[in-house]
Design an enzyme around this catalytic site. Structure first.
Site, PDB file in Angstrom:
ATOM      1  CG  ASP A 181      -3.950   1.401   0.625  1.00 45.63           C
ATOM      2  OD1 ASP A 181      -3.092   0.516   0.734  1.00 45.63           O
ATOM      3  OD2 ASP A 181      -4.094   2.090  -0.396  1.00 45.63           O
ATOM      4  CE1 TYR A 310       0.426   2.952  -4.196  1.00 46.15           C
ATOM      5  CE2 TYR A 310      -1.373   3.690  -5.600  1.00 46.15           C
ATOM      6  CZ  TYR A 310      -0.906   2.903  -4.567  1.00 46.15           C
ATOM      7  OH  TYR A 310      -1.763   2.072  -3.888  1.00 46.15           O
ATOM      8  CG  HIS A 368      -4.331  -3.741   2.802  1.00 41.63           C
ATOM      9  ND1 HIS A 368      -3.564  -3.007   3.679  1.00 41.63           N
ATOM     10  CD2 HIS A 368      -4.426  -2.993   1.665  1.00 41.63           C
ATOM     11  CE1 HIS A 368      -3.196  -1.873   3.100  1.00 41.63           C
ATOM     12  NE2 HIS A 368      -3.713  -1.834   1.891  1.00 41.63           N
TER      13      HIS A 368
END
Length: 408
Positions: A181, A310, A368
């Site tokens: 990730d 982000y 994930h």
């Protein structure tokens, strides 16, 4: 000089009581009844009611806190060039094998430093049949129990610098890295900037390589049935609503931050949705879910500080993070793990665009969060890469992870 200090998680009674008060006063939305797919519009009301009540009445943060504090944790003050000096919170579990391999493990969102916990006993053990590792697993800056970045422009390059300097401060001038990730992206930047002198090799899950220039499309005969299935899953995730969280967190993080910071119920729903939909039938217990969410709720920088990264990843002055992370790194070998229920599943042949691949694995289980869902798979990969029969045995001078004759 870097100051390294032992650390214990210790949330005040006042903060815990305030959480309970907010949960007691929370107002719940209505929902459309009798849906065939209870998750088609988001998290079902019944799930949030159950979890909220448990969080307020039966969930014992103190018991969880005590369990977390069984893991050896520290903080280190690390200066990042052009920014500030940050207190980085990290797990540091040394193996009893003196020449164990230094391993940096980097988490993503909505994971945390705690995701390394299931792997720790497996990684530090070894020395006879399998290599052992000295494990360092930081809370990323803006996550968990370290510092907030508090400055625009704090991007993946700065994260890479911080954790490299942490490894050097711990005496690990050479090390290997594992990441997924956001941790995948930071790992790539560490390899670009600090390999091969310091970062000797790395292992990735949730890889996002570039398409090779000799592949004209994504439907040709060169791709296997597994590749085509993975591309379909990737397409569904990126265009079918699964990636909506990323678009919001990377475009208007401050707007979302008010809800995640003020409403524990909002934070719970936002993270719980990902835990359920991004794993492969993992049997989450309510205590596990609330532990993951509580780490964000009690985060030192705040529940929404992590959204800053982000925004930076999509608004860098020289391109987006994912594009920069596709750069071919010629001199740092890597391994790639593919989990069949992950979110981004690009063809295996594309991995070669990242750098010299020396290890690849495919697991039919896991999604994930593989370090939590199926930690043994990641550990097996690392043992295979750096073991006596692996291509990276003795890649770090003086560290091969095995007991020598002098220590038998």
């Amino acid at each position: 000089m870097t100051s390294i200090t032992p650390f214990k998680v210790s949330i005040s009674d006042e903060r815990i009581e305030r959480l309970h008060q907010k949960l007691a006063l929370a107002e719940l939305p209505s929902e459309v009844p009798d849906l065939k797919d209870h998750y088609s519009r988001g998290v079902p009301l019944s799930d949030i009611k159950r979890l909220s009540l448990h969080w307020q009445t039966n969930f014992s943060w103190r018991a969880i806190e005590a369990k977390i504090n069984e893991i050896p944790q520290y903080t280190a003050n690390i200066a990042v060039e052009g920014f500030n000096t940050y207190d980085i919170h990290f797990v540091h579990q040394r193996s009893q094998v003196p020449n164990a391999i230094p391993l940096l493990v980097l988490h993503g969102w909505p994971s945390s430093f705690l995701a390394v916990q299931p792997m720790l006993p497996l990684l530090v053990d070894g020395g006879i049949d399998d290599p052992a590792f000295h494990v360092v697993a930081p809370s990323l800056i803006d996550f968990g129990f370290g510092s907030a970045s508090k400055k625009a422009g704090f991007n993946l390059e700065q994260h890479a610098e911080a954790y490299h300097k942490l490894m050097v401060a711990l005496g690990y001038n050479e090390y290997v890295v594992q990441g997924g990730d956001i941790g995948y992206l930071i790992t790539r930047f560490i390899a670009m900037k600090y390999g091969p002198k310091h970062c000797r090799a790395y292992h990735l899950n949730n890889a996002a390589p570039a398409k090779p220039s000799n592949q004209e499309d994504t439907t040709g005969a060169q791709l296997s049935a597994s590749d085509l299935k993975g591309l379909a899953r990737t397409q569904e995730f990126t265009t079918g609503g699964g990636n909506a969280y990323y678009l919001l967190q990377s475009s208007k993080p401050q707007t979302l931050a008010y809800s995640l910071t003020d409403s524990p119920l909002g934070l719970l729903a936002w993270i719980y949705e990902k835990l359920v939909s991004w794993t492969h039938n993992y049997p989450w217990t309510d205590d596990e879910i609330l532990t993951w969410v509580s780490i964000y709720y009690f985060s030192t920088p705040g529940p929404a500080a992590c959204l800053n990264l982000y925004y930076e990843m999509e608004h860098g002055v020289d391109g987006t993070a994912f594009e920069k992370a596709k750069t071919y790194i010629c001199d740092v070998p890597l391994g790639v793990a593919r989990f069949e229920k992950d979110l981004i599943l690009l063809p295996k042949t594309w991995n070669a665009t990242l750098g010299p691949v020396v290890w690849e694995s495919v697991s039919e289980k896991g999604g994930h969060f593989p370090t939590w869902e199926c930690p043994e798979v990641i550990v097996t990969d690392l043992r295979g890469m750096f073991g006596k029969n692996g291509k990276l045995f003795d890649c770090i001078e003086g560290s091969n992870g095995y007991v020598t004759m002098d220590h038998n």
